[in-house]
Scaffold this active site. Structure first.
Site, PDB file in Angstrom:
ATOM      1  N   LYS A  67       9.757  -0.848  14.623  1.00 29.51           N
ATOM      2  CA  LYS A  67      10.277  -0.456  13.299  1.00 29.51           C
ATOM      3  C   LYS A  67      11.328   0.634  13.470  1.00 29.51           C
ATOM      4  CE  LYS A  67       6.126  -0.804  10.424  1.00 29.51           C
ATOM      5  NZ  LYS A  67       5.221   0.004   9.630  1.00 29.51           N
TER       6      LYS A  67
ATOM      7  N   LYS B  86       0.839  -1.199   0.000  1.00 30.79           N
ATOM      8  CA  LYS B  86       0.000   0.000   0.000  1.00 30.79           C
ATOM      9  C   LYS B  86       0.877   1.254   0.000  1.00 30.79           C
ATOM     10  CE  LYS B  86      -3.470   2.171   2.941  1.00 30.79           C
ATOM     11  NZ  LYS B  86      -4.374   1.977   4.075  1.00 30.79           N
TER      12      LYS B  86
ATOM     13  N   GLY C  50      -4.755  -2.298   5.536  1.00 28.16           N
ATOM     14  CA  GLY C  50      -4.001  -3.453   5.041  1.00 28.16           C
ATOM     15  C   GLY C  50      -4.676  -4.784   5.331  1.00 28.16           C
TER      16      GLY C  50
ATOM     17  N   GLU D 193      -4.553  -7.267  15.372  1.00 23.92           N
ATOM     18  CA  GLU D 193      -4.062  -5.937  15.016  1.00 23.92           C
ATOM     19  C   GLU D 193      -5.193  -4.917  15.159  1.00 23.92           C
ATOM     20  OE1 GLU D 193      -0.409  -4.801  12.158  1.00 23.92           O
ATOM     21  OE2 GLU D 193      -2.159  -5.516  11.089  1.00 23.92           O
TER      22      GLU D 193
HETATM   23  C1  G6Q Z   1      -2.464  -4.036   8.249  1.00 23.97           C
HETATM   24  C2  G6Q Z   1      -1.237  -3.347   8.520  1.00 23.97           C
HETATM   25  C3  G6Q Z   1       0.008  -4.021   8.000  1.00 23.97           C
HETATM   26  C4  G6Q Z   1       0.335  -3.700   6.549  1.00 23.97           C
HETATM   27  C5  G6Q Z   1       1.790  -4.093   6.288  1.00 23.97           C
HETATM   28  C6  G6Q Z   1       2.210  -3.878   4.869  1.00 23.97           C
HETATM   29  O1  G6Q Z   1      -3.555  -3.618   8.507  1.00 23.97           O
HETATM   30  O2  G6Q Z   1      -1.344  -2.039   8.142  1.00 23.97           O
HETATM   31  O3  G6Q Z   1       0.001  -5.400   8.186  1.00 23.97           O
HETATM   32  O4  G6Q Z   1      -0.528  -4.354   5.695  1.00 23.97           O
HETATM   33  O5  G6Q Z   1       2.626  -3.379   7.154  1.00 23.97           O
HETATM   34  O6  G6Q Z   1       2.096  -2.545   4.511  1.00 23.97           O
HETATM   35  P1  G6Q Z   1       2.247  -2.083   3.015  1.00 23.97           P
HETATM   36  O7  G6Q Z   1       1.140  -2.700   2.230  1.00 23.97           O
HETATM   37  O8  G6Q Z   1       2.171  -0.594   3.049  1.00 23.97           O
HETATM   38  O9  G6Q Z   1       3.579  -2.586   2.540  1.00 23.97           O
END
Ligand code: G6Q
Length: 544
Positions: free
Chosen positions: A508, A210, A271, A357
């Site tokens: 992170k 994303k 996500g 989460e």
């Molecule tokens: C889910 C979270 C997390 C996310 C990942 C990947 O709800 O936000 O699991 O999907 O950190 O993020 P990106 O898609 O931005 O790489």
């Protein structure tokens, strides 16, 4: 220090449930079943082909009445409407929460910032479908003119678990001359093992992120590109072997992927709620656009059920309320999700992220600390494997573990009597968990005196039984949307924000700080605690 949140605990239904719990907490499921011969049929709900038997729960009609009152007093209906309307209910990120728009049929309208988002959703779906058809038919050629044989999805968290779970679940419907692999871990082993037997000229990488800034995904994507170019030798090959799923066109371009081969989505898709967006591109390639659309239709049907069914017959609401009953009144810490279908092998891992989460929070929507339990620990493995591993503790351990048993009436692989054997185990487990085996019953088996207590089962372990007719794109969609809304209802009742995940940030930031410190050339003194310093020094010494 903010005062403790009382929004939930002040509610009349909450207080009534407290005293009601004292009255019924010791009542055994045996008694509940004996006193109501029709309980097993009565305490069930059925919608859209999903049958939920919740009779083997430690509840009476009064419990259910109070739980439904709790949902009403907590404003579940109003908050659901706010979500479906596109209000910015993710308050800490000021975002709408509109995964439901991803499966809204053409012609529906959901307006965010003055713009109807449904036509855009369908535009992306069409673009995905066109691309999938080209890959599936072989029309899309790799850089050397060969057709694509393997699709490698690189993503992590929500950009991995959903596609992994759903590809596994719907593999029966997949195009079998294509192979699918999923790479997520920043551990180089993951990408190394995923590509070691592949031919880059027949491989397509989907970089699913994303933000397109996630360390793990970008690191894996760069390694994949290096591997590809090492063998194909020309940077122009990237255009034929890499596509992106992202909201960040700028970063996608920087990576070298043509935005013509980028599939977008929107900041209002979280996500862990995104596998039915373009994040599901690998799934769509596997099962084809038509099956993908059927899955979306199943999800939409569940969305409508959730919005409109009375709480007493509403599958996600019932599951949420039963979960709250054990979590907040019985003090249960975990929930086991036990799918009796090999295709659902990654469902527990997927639901683990969705639930933990979303609802792993300890301040309420107003930022006040809360003094009641929120999200449980979700775990599980497919049956019957779990029976030979951890069920012992569920049956005879000291912990109360409510379980969701999920099974299909019909199998997709009718081989011999496998399905009867699988499902007899499925039915036997919830029976054994509920009713146990008394010392008298054990004695009647003429076992030695010394073994009697060891072989006694207390029973009274609560379970939900969720039956699908058959695993299809449509029923999978319904199942997943049901759990999404279950999580939503629980988060609403707990008065927390189920849609952010700030808890993943600190680690992170620290990891970023530690990365340069691992280099043998790093000369400044380490500034961590003595444990972390010593561990870093040990690592450095081993890699020198
Ligand atoms: C889910 C979270 C997390 C996310 C990942 C990947 O709800 O936000 O699991 O999907 O950190 O993020 P990106 O898609 O931005 O790489």
């Amino acid at each position: 220090m903010a005062t403790v949140s009382t929004q939930l605990t002040n509610q009349p239904a909450w207080q009534a449930l407290r005293s009601h719990y004292e009255e019924i907490c010791d009542v055994h499921l045996r008694t509940l079943f004996t006193s109501d011969p029709k309980r097993g049929e009565r305490l069930a709900a059925e919608a859209l082909g999903i049958y939920l038997d919740f009779s083997k729960n430690r509840v009476t009609d009064e419990t259910l009445r109070l739980l439904v009152a709790l949902a009403e007093q907590s404003g579940v209906r109003e908050r659901a409407e706010a979500m479906f309307r596109g209000d910015r209910i993710n308050i800490t990120e000021q975002r709408a929460v509109l995964h439901v728009a991803l499966r809204a049929p053409k012609g529906k309208s959901i307006v965010v910032d003055g713009k109807d988002v449904v036509p855009e959703v369908h535009e992306v779906l069409e673009k995905m479908a066109g691309f999938c058809d080209r890959i599936r038919s072989g029309e899309w050629k790799g850089f050397t003119g060969k057709r694509i044989r393997t699709i490698v999805n690189i993503g992590i968290g929500g950009s991995d678990l959903g596609p992994v779970m759903a590809y596994g679940a719907l593999r029966h419907y997949s195009q079998r001359d294509l192979m699918f692999r999923y790479v997520s871990n920043v551990d180089g082993t993951d990408i190394a093992e995923a590509v070691q037997d592949l031919d880059p000229s027949e491989t397509l990488f989907i970089i699913a992120s994303k933000t397109f800034t996630t360390q793990e995904t970008l690191t894996n994507a760069h390694s994949a590109r290096d591997w590809c170019l090492k063998l194909l030798k020309d940077p122009a090959a990237v255009a034929k072997h890499f596509v992106a799923v992202s909201t960040n066109a700028e970063e996608v371009t920087k990576f070298g992927i043509d935005t013509a081969n980028m599939f977008g989505f929107w900041d209002w898709v979280g996500g862990r709620y995104s596998y039915d967006s373009a994040i599901g591109l690998s799934l769509m390639i596997a099962i084809g656009p038509q099956n993908f659309r059927e899955m979306l239709a199943g999800m939409h049907a569940m969305d409508e059920h959730f919005r409109t069914a009375s709480f007493a017959q509403n599958l996600p609401v019932l599951l949420a309320l039963l979960g709250i009953w054990y979590n907040n009144f019985f003090g249960a810490e975990t929930v086991a999700v036990l799918p009796y279908d090999q295709y659902l092998g990654r469902l527990s891992a997927y639901l683990q992220q969705l639930d933990m989460e979303s609802n792993g929070k300890s301040v309420d929507l107003d930022g006040k600390p809360i003094d009641y339990q929120t999200g449980p620990i979700i775990w599980g493995e497919p049956g019957t494997n779990g029976q030979h591993a951890f069920y012992q503790l569920i049956h005879q351990g000291t912990k109360l573990i409510p379980c969701d048993f999920i099974g299909c009436l019909k199998t997709l692989n009718p081989i011999g009597n496998h399905h009867d054997l699988l499902m007899s185990n499925f039915f036997a487990q919830t029976e054994a968990l509920a009713f146990g085996k008394t010392a008298e019953e054990v004695k009647a088996d003429k076992v030695s005196e010394m073994q009697i207590s060891h072989r006694t089962f207390q029973g009274n372990h609560p379970t939900n039984t969720i039956l699908l007719d058959k695993l299809t794109p449509d029923s999978l969609g319904k199942l997943i949307a049901m759990y999404e809304h279950k999580v939503f209802v629980q988060g609403t009742i707990w008065h927390i924000n189920s849609f952010d995940q700030w808890g993943v940030e600190l680690g992170k930031v620290l990891a970023k700080q530690i990365t340069p410190e691992l280099s043998p050339s790093y000369s400044k003194p380490l500034q961590h605690d003595s444990s972390t310093n010593a561990l870093i020094q040990r690592y450095r010494a081993a890699n020198n």
